[in-house]
Each structure stands twice: as C-alpha cells, then as structure tokens.
Design an enzyme around this catalytic site. Sequence first.
Site, PDB file in Angstrom:
ATOM      1  N   LYS A  71      -9.041   6.855  -2.935  1.00 28.12           N
ATOM      2  CA  LYS A  71      -8.567   6.200  -1.697  1.00 28.12           C
ATOM      3  C   LYS A  71      -7.070   6.468  -1.495  1.00 28.12           C
ATOM      4  O   LYS A  71      -6.382   6.896  -2.438  1.00 28.12           O
ATOM      5  CB  LYS A  71      -8.821   4.691  -1.800  1.00 28.12           C
ATOM      6  CG  LYS A  71      -8.079   3.995  -2.940  1.00 28.12           C
ATOM      7  CD  LYS A  71      -8.597   2.583  -3.156  1.00 28.12           C
ATOM      8  CE  LYS A  71      -7.882   1.923  -4.317  1.00 28.12           C
ATOM      9  NZ  LYS A  71      -8.522   0.643  -4.702  1.00 28.12           N
ATOM     10  N   ARG A  89     -11.986 -11.866  -3.468  1.00 27.31           N
ATOM     11  CA  ARG A  89     -11.540 -10.981  -2.404  1.00 27.31           C
ATOM     12  C   ARG A  89     -12.765 -10.575  -1.580  1.00 27.31           C
ATOM     13  O   ARG A  89     -12.906 -10.989  -0.443  1.00 27.31           O
ATOM     14  CB  ARG A  89     -10.851  -9.776  -3.051  1.00 27.31           C
ATOM     15  CG  ARG A  89      -9.878  -9.060  -2.189  1.00 27.31           C
ATOM     16  CD  ARG A  89      -9.059  -8.052  -2.973  1.00 27.31           C
ATOM     17  NE  ARG A  89      -9.865  -6.953  -3.506  1.00 27.31           N
ATOM     18  CZ  ARG A  89      -9.348  -5.858  -4.057  1.00 27.31           C
ATOM     19  NH1 ARG A  89      -8.032  -5.724  -4.152  1.00 27.31           N
ATOM     20  NH2 ARG A  89     -10.124  -4.900  -4.524  1.00 27.31           N
ATOM     21  N   TYR A 133      25.105   3.207   6.607  1.00 21.83           N
ATOM     22  CA  TYR A 133      24.981   2.138   7.596  1.00 21.83           C
ATOM     23  C   TYR A 133      25.486   0.799   7.075  1.00 21.83           C
ATOM     24  O   TYR A 133      25.269   0.449   5.908  1.00 21.83           O
ATOM     25  CB  TYR A 133      23.523   1.973   8.015  1.00 21.83           C
ATOM     26  CG  TYR A 133      23.014   3.113   8.870  1.00 21.83           C
ATOM     27  CD1 TYR A 133      23.682   3.495  10.032  1.00 21.83           C
ATOM     28  CD2 TYR A 133      21.853   3.793   8.517  1.00 21.83           C
ATOM     29  CE1 TYR A 133      23.206   4.536  10.813  1.00 21.83           C
ATOM     30  CE2 TYR A 133      21.360   4.829   9.299  1.00 21.83           C
ATOM     31  CZ  TYR A 133      22.048   5.190  10.449  1.00 21.83           C
ATOM     32  OH  TYR A 133      21.574   6.217  11.214  1.00 21.83           O
ATOM     33  N   MET A 187      16.751   6.115   7.237  1.00 21.31           N
ATOM     34  CA  MET A 187      15.386   6.555   7.544  1.00 21.31           C
ATOM     35  C   MET A 187      15.090   7.926   6.926  1.00 21.31           C
ATOM     36  O   MET A 187      14.015   8.142   6.356  1.00 21.31           O
ATOM     37  CB  MET A 187      15.170   6.619   9.060  1.00 21.31           C
ATOM     38  CG  MET A 187      13.715   6.866   9.434  1.00 21.31           C
ATOM     39  SD  MET A 187      13.467   7.072  11.197  1.00 21.31           S
ATOM     40  CE  MET A 187      13.832   5.441  11.809  1.00 21.31           C
TER      41      MET A 187
HETATM   42  C1  LIG Z   1      -8.619   0.682  -6.180  1.00 17.59           C
HETATM   43  C2  LIG Z   1      -9.817   0.242  -6.922  1.00 17.59           C
HETATM   44  C3  LIG Z   1     -10.098   0.749  -8.205  1.00 17.59           C
HETATM   45  C4  LIG Z   1      -9.136   1.639  -8.973  1.00 17.59           C
HETATM   46  O1  LIG Z   1      -8.262   0.851  -9.724  1.00 17.59           O
HETATM   47  P1  LIG Z   1      -7.178   1.518 -10.723  1.00 17.59           P
HETATM   48  O2  LIG Z   1      -6.465   0.348 -11.294  1.00 17.59           O
HETATM   49  O3  LIG Z   1      -6.314   2.364  -9.860  1.00 17.59           O
HETATM   50  O4  LIG Z   1      -7.932   2.311 -11.715  1.00 17.59           O
HETATM   51  C5  LIG Z   1     -11.296   0.400  -8.799  1.00 17.59           C
HETATM   52  N1  LIG Z   1     -12.161  -0.431  -8.182  1.00 17.59           N
HETATM   53  C6  LIG Z   1     -11.910  -0.962  -6.960  1.00 17.59           C
HETATM   54  C7  LIG Z   1     -12.901  -1.893  -6.359  1.00 17.59           C
HETATM   55  C8  LIG Z   1     -10.724  -0.665  -6.301  1.00 17.59           C
HETATM   56  O5  LIG Z   1     -10.484  -1.209  -5.101  1.00 17.59           O
END
Ligand SMILES: *Cc1c(COP(=O)(O)O)cnc(C)c1O
Length: 368
Positions: A38, A136, A264, A313
Amino acid sequence: MTKTQETVLEINLAALEHNYNFITSKIKPTTKFLAVTKAFAYGSDACKIAKKLEKLGIDYFAVAYTKEGVELRNSGIKTPILVLHPQAVNFKTILEYNLEPNLYSEKNLEEFLEVAKQENKSNYPIHIKFNTGLNRLGFTKEAIPKIISIIKNNSTLHIQSVFSHLAASEDLNEKEFTNEQIKQFCEIKEEIEKLLSYPILTHMANTSGILNYPEAHFSMVRSGIGLYGYGNNPDFDKKLKPVATLKTIISQKHILEPGKSIGYNRAFIADKTIVTATLPIGHADGIGRQYGQGKTFVEVNGKKALIIGNVCMDMIMIDVTNIDCKEGDEVIIFGSEQSAEDFAKTANTISYELLTGIASRVKRKLLI
Ligand SMILES: *Cc1c(COP(=O)(O)O)cnc(C)c1O
C-alpha cells in the site's frame, strides 16, 4: 556508485531481496507470505517492488485502496491482491480487476454480496476481518454465525481467509494485550473452521508480529515495513537493509555574517559567521516543517549538517560551516548512515510516516 545530480529516491531491489529472505527465514516453509505494498510500497514504487517480489515467489499482496490494486493489475501483477480498506463504490472495480476485498461489517458484506450476485460471480474470494482489540475495522466474534449463514446461503462468495490485526506488536510492554488478541483470534479461527466445509487461510501478524510473536504466524503473515528495511527495533533494523535512500545536492552556498538571518520569517539568525548550503528539497517533497530549526541533520561528504531555519516548500538550508563541500556535491537525507527511522525520530514520528510521505514529484531511481 555514481553521485546524484538532483533530488532522487533510490530504490534498492537487492535490499528488498535481502529483507524478503530475512523475513522468510523467520517463518515456517509452509507459512504463506503476504507483502503489503500500500501507499506506493511505503513511498517507493509499488509496481517495481511487486514485480520483484512476484519473481521471488511471494504468495499474496495487500493494498489499502482499490485504486492501488488496479495499478498493480495494470502493471501485469498476477498474484492475488487483498484490498484492506475497500469502499462500496469500488466493489464493481474490485470484481473487474480480480481483487479480493476485506469485508469487515455486515453492511459491507451484504453490499459486496449484492454486487457479486449482479455480476454472476461464484465462489468469489473474500477475506473476513475480525476486531480483536485494535477497534478500527472488523467483525466481533459474536457475528460468526451470521457471517457463515450469509455465505452459506448461496455459492457467490468463498472465504479465502480470516484475519485480524495486532495493535502493539512492536511494544513488548504490551505483551499481555497482544497475547489476549492472539488467544481471541485462535478462538475465532476454531469456531469458523468448525462451521465451514473448506480450508481457509488465517493471518494476524504484521512485521513486528512476525518478529516478536512466532505463535501468531498462523497460515500466512503480512509484512510491510520489514520488506522496506525497518523492524521497529534496533536489533532487527541491523538485520534489515533500507530499500529507499533519499538524496539531493547542494544548489548554492552562502556565508552568513553574525546577525544575518536565513529563510522565511528569519527563523534562524547567525550568532557567528557560518556557511550555509541550500538544497532542492522541501516540505512539498515530504520533508515537513517539523524537521527544521536545528532538530534534524543530513549527511554531506560523510559529515552531519543541521537543517537550520524554516523548511521551505522546495528548499531546505543546512549549516556546512565545518564541512568541506561545494555546489553540486551530493547530500544524503536518509537511508544511509542515518536511517529513515532515525530521521523521523527527530520530529517524534516514525519511519512509516516519513517514507510514505515522500512526494510523487521526487524521482524514483531503481538500483537493480
Ligand atoms: C499496513 C498493514 C500491515 C503491514 O504492517 P507493517 O507493520 O508495515 O508490517 C499489515 N496488516 C494490515 C492490516 C495493515 O493495514
């Protein structure tokens, strides 16, 4: 290695392979390995990373959103892809691209079932998430009979896996809490296996879960940060190699006489004569203002140079008074002597946030 001539995030696929092998050495040969790609593979390059992992023999991918899964499919990835946080508006796209949704509530299960029926799907793979304490996303254990009756009522959906997520796997002070999550998940697994006539995958361990809780590996593990070189613990960090190195160059040097300010709002004023260097990287590139004002350093010709004044920036200014350097010289922001974790810590955050925040305008350069 050739020196960079602009701001780049170097992606080291040999480091990825090393990390993949290290994590694989921590799991049983029969345990499946899901790679979490992701957020652009934690800020690197999801398609290139996924391609390499597919070659290495990864069993599964997970992304957060549907769009991320579509991008992997469009780049030719054939391995199953779990979408961790799908929204109903994308359910048709999920089916079209052969992605596998995480279904976590009765509403979202019913909605997906409806769309899958409309599309005449049968035995379509889905993943059911249970909440064991993170609070969650996820069903509670009490929902099991209802889930199973919905699934068994027709042959549209097939439960590919049942999973949960640990809340504090990196924090050994929370061992008791984590053990309770694992126990709950075992009960959920057993109850579901009793009610289903086919085998399912079960998984709950993220990177720190893999490293700290072998008893939580079940039949698959999910690693994100570990694959990118960080283990949420100095001992594991030593065994892993950062995949991403952020580099830039010196655009210009200035001499600041006492009383002169830089940047700045004149946030830094020299109390003695100093030499500064301006770098072409700023908060729009993912190096936020929290790293300014003398809290964080970068590496110039093997020496530490503090970021001074406010982060702009598109630029930061650093103090190079005692460093032999010139315009055009390479500067390493993180991923070498100083890891992304060390860099992030100076602003009270974590490698995850720093890595995933590196903007898309920063060129990714693949080292093979
Ligand atoms: C992001 C995520 C992971 C990965 O976690 P890491 O700590 O980066 O290994 C695993 N399971 C879920 C459900 C996640 O959202």
